[in-house]
Design a protein around this motif. Structure first.
Motif, PDB file in Angstrom:
ATOM      1  N   TYR A  33     -12.887 -21.335  27.212  1.00  0.00           N
ATOM      2  CA  TYR A  33     -13.854 -20.478  27.382  1.00  0.00           C
ATOM      3  C   TYR A  33     -13.590 -19.043  28.420  1.00  0.00           C
ATOM      4  O   TYR A  33     -13.018 -19.092  29.384  1.00  0.00           O
ATOM      5  N   PHE A  35     -15.482 -15.724  30.023  1.00  0.00           N
ATOM      6  CA  PHE A  35     -16.946 -15.436  30.509  1.00  0.00           C
ATOM      7  C   PHE A  35     -16.723 -14.032  31.258  1.00  0.00           C
ATOM      8  O   PHE A  35     -15.872 -13.722  32.021  1.00  0.00           O
ATOM      9  N   ARG A  50     -20.267 -15.544  27.199  1.00  0.00           N
ATOM     10  CA  ARG A  50     -19.360 -16.605  26.912  1.00  0.00           C
ATOM     11  C   ARG A  50     -18.703 -16.553  25.548  1.00  0.00           C
ATOM     12  O   ARG A  50     -19.450 -16.175  24.697  1.00  0.00           O
ATOM     13  N   SER A  95     -12.601 -20.858  31.627  1.00  0.00           N
ATOM     14  CA  SER A  95     -12.943 -22.349  31.795  1.00  0.00           C
ATOM     15  C   SER A  95     -11.928 -22.968  31.177  1.00  0.00           C
ATOM     16  O   SER A  95     -12.228 -22.514  29.771  1.00  0.00           O
ATOM     17  N   ASN A 100     -12.153 -30.664  29.847  1.00  0.00           N
ATOM     18  CA  ASN A 100     -13.687 -30.295  29.984  1.00  0.00           C
ATOM     19  C   ASN A 100     -14.332 -30.389  31.214  1.00  0.00           C
ATOM     20  O   ASN A 100     -15.421 -30.807  31.489  1.00  0.00           O
ATOM     21  N   THR A 101     -13.852 -30.056  32.628  1.00  0.00           N
ATOM     22  CA  THR A 101     -14.232 -30.012  33.808  1.00  0.00           C
ATOM     23  C   THR A 101     -15.502 -29.291  34.178  1.00  0.00           C
ATOM     24  O   THR A 101     -16.292 -29.165  34.786  1.00  0.00           O
ATOM     25  N   GLY A 102     -15.294 -28.097  33.262  1.00  0.00           N
ATOM     26  CA  GLY A 102     -16.163 -26.978  33.443  1.00  0.00           C
ATOM     27  C   GLY A 102     -15.884 -26.029  34.419  1.00  0.00           C
ATOM     28  O   GLY A 102     -16.787 -24.982  34.752  1.00  0.00           O
ATOM     29  N   LYS A 103     -14.831 -26.457  35.431  1.00  0.00           N
ATOM     30  CA  LYS A 103     -14.492 -25.497  36.611  1.00  0.00           C
ATOM     31  C   LYS A 103     -14.219 -23.998  35.872  1.00  0.00           C
ATOM     32  O   LYS A 103     -13.446 -23.817  35.024  1.00  0.00           O
ATOM     33  N   LEU A 104     -14.495 -22.963  36.774  1.00  0.00           N
ATOM     34  CA  LEU A 104     -14.234 -21.633  36.397  1.00  0.00           C
ATOM     35  C   LEU A 104     -13.300 -21.195  37.385  1.00  0.00           C
ATOM     36  O   LEU A 104     -13.315 -21.410  38.499  1.00  0.00           O
ATOM     37  N   PHE A 106     -11.754 -17.466  38.365  1.00  0.00           N
ATOM     38  CA  PHE A 106     -12.224 -16.092  38.478  1.00  0.00           C
ATOM     39  C   PHE A 106     -11.055 -15.146  38.619  1.00  0.00           C
ATOM     40  O   PHE A 106     -10.087 -15.658  39.601  1.00  0.00           O
TER      41      PHE A 106
END
Lengths: 116, 115
Positions: A33, A35, A50, A95, A100-104, A106
């Protein structure tokens, strides 16, 4: 390894100009993903968009548009007819989908200054 | 009311002091994260938690510890603060399912200065 690069550290434009903020990412995942967040001078992070890796459709929201190109691993953000209120730091983030940890992850951020 | 709150919003402390930053959320999300922001470096992940019994180190966990007291609360501690921990700290939550898939909701940030 996952990585996000925003090569433009600072951009300065005059009001009503169009401006594009670049974002290049690296990932080995096929599902991920992307963002964009805006950080105005007040400091909070404002979610803008997203996009998942399976959806390469470009998106337009008012003066904002996003161009997602998997072939070049880029997810660029364009502001049309910029306004002073668009002055902020903009972050692109990734991400990854596996696990699928969802950690971003940047990018370094691009500071946009829109002058009247 | 804000979905994700952080206290304090600003803090100035001295080297060697212990300090705790607190985060609370009303979104009902299981996943919570702590990031720090430094100029020119973007945000970097310190710790993250998937539930009260699942805590994981992030990219830059040295010098920090966390506590997940409940689903809604996730605290970040600096046991002995040092000047290079001066930064803007963000708490975030996410839900891997449904319409908000992988979107992170950020608190307003805590600006910490270590003298």
């Amino acid at each position: 390894a996952q990585k996000v690069t925003q090569a433009q550290t600072e951009i300065s434009v005059v009001e009503k100009e169009d401006v594009t903020l670049d974002c290049v990412y690296e990932t080995r995942d096929t599902t991920y993903y992307l963002f964009w967040y805006k950080q105005p001078p007040s400091g909070e992070l404002v979610f803008l968009i997203r996009r998942n890796s399976f959806d390469e459709q470009n998106e337009i929201s008012g003066r904002y548009s996003w161009n997602f190109q998997k072939s070049t691993s880029s997810f660029n953000f364009t502001i049309t007819a910029s306004q002073v209120v668009d002055s902020a730091v903009y972050f692109c983030a990734l991400s990854h989908g596996s696990g699928n940890t969802g950690k971003l992850i940047f990018g370094q951020g691009t500071t946009l200054q829109v002058k009247p | 009311d804000a979905d994700v709150t952080q206290t304090p919003r600003n803090r100035i402390t001295k080297t060697g002091k212990r300090i705790m930053l607190e985060c609370s959320q009303t979104k009902g999300h299981d996943r919570m994260y702590w990031y720090r922001q430094d100029p020119g470096l973007g945000l970097r992940l310190i710790y993250y938690s998937f539930d009260v019994k699942d805590i994981n180190k992030g990219e830059i966990s040295d010098g920090y510890s966390v506590s997940r007291q409940a689903q809604a609360k996730f605290s970040l501690s600096l046991e002995s603060a040092i000047p290079n921990q001066t930064a803007l700290y963000f708490c975030a939550t996410s839900d891997p399912s449904g319409r908000e898939n992988n979107e992170q909701f950020f608190g307003p940030g805590t600006r910490l200065t270590v003298l």
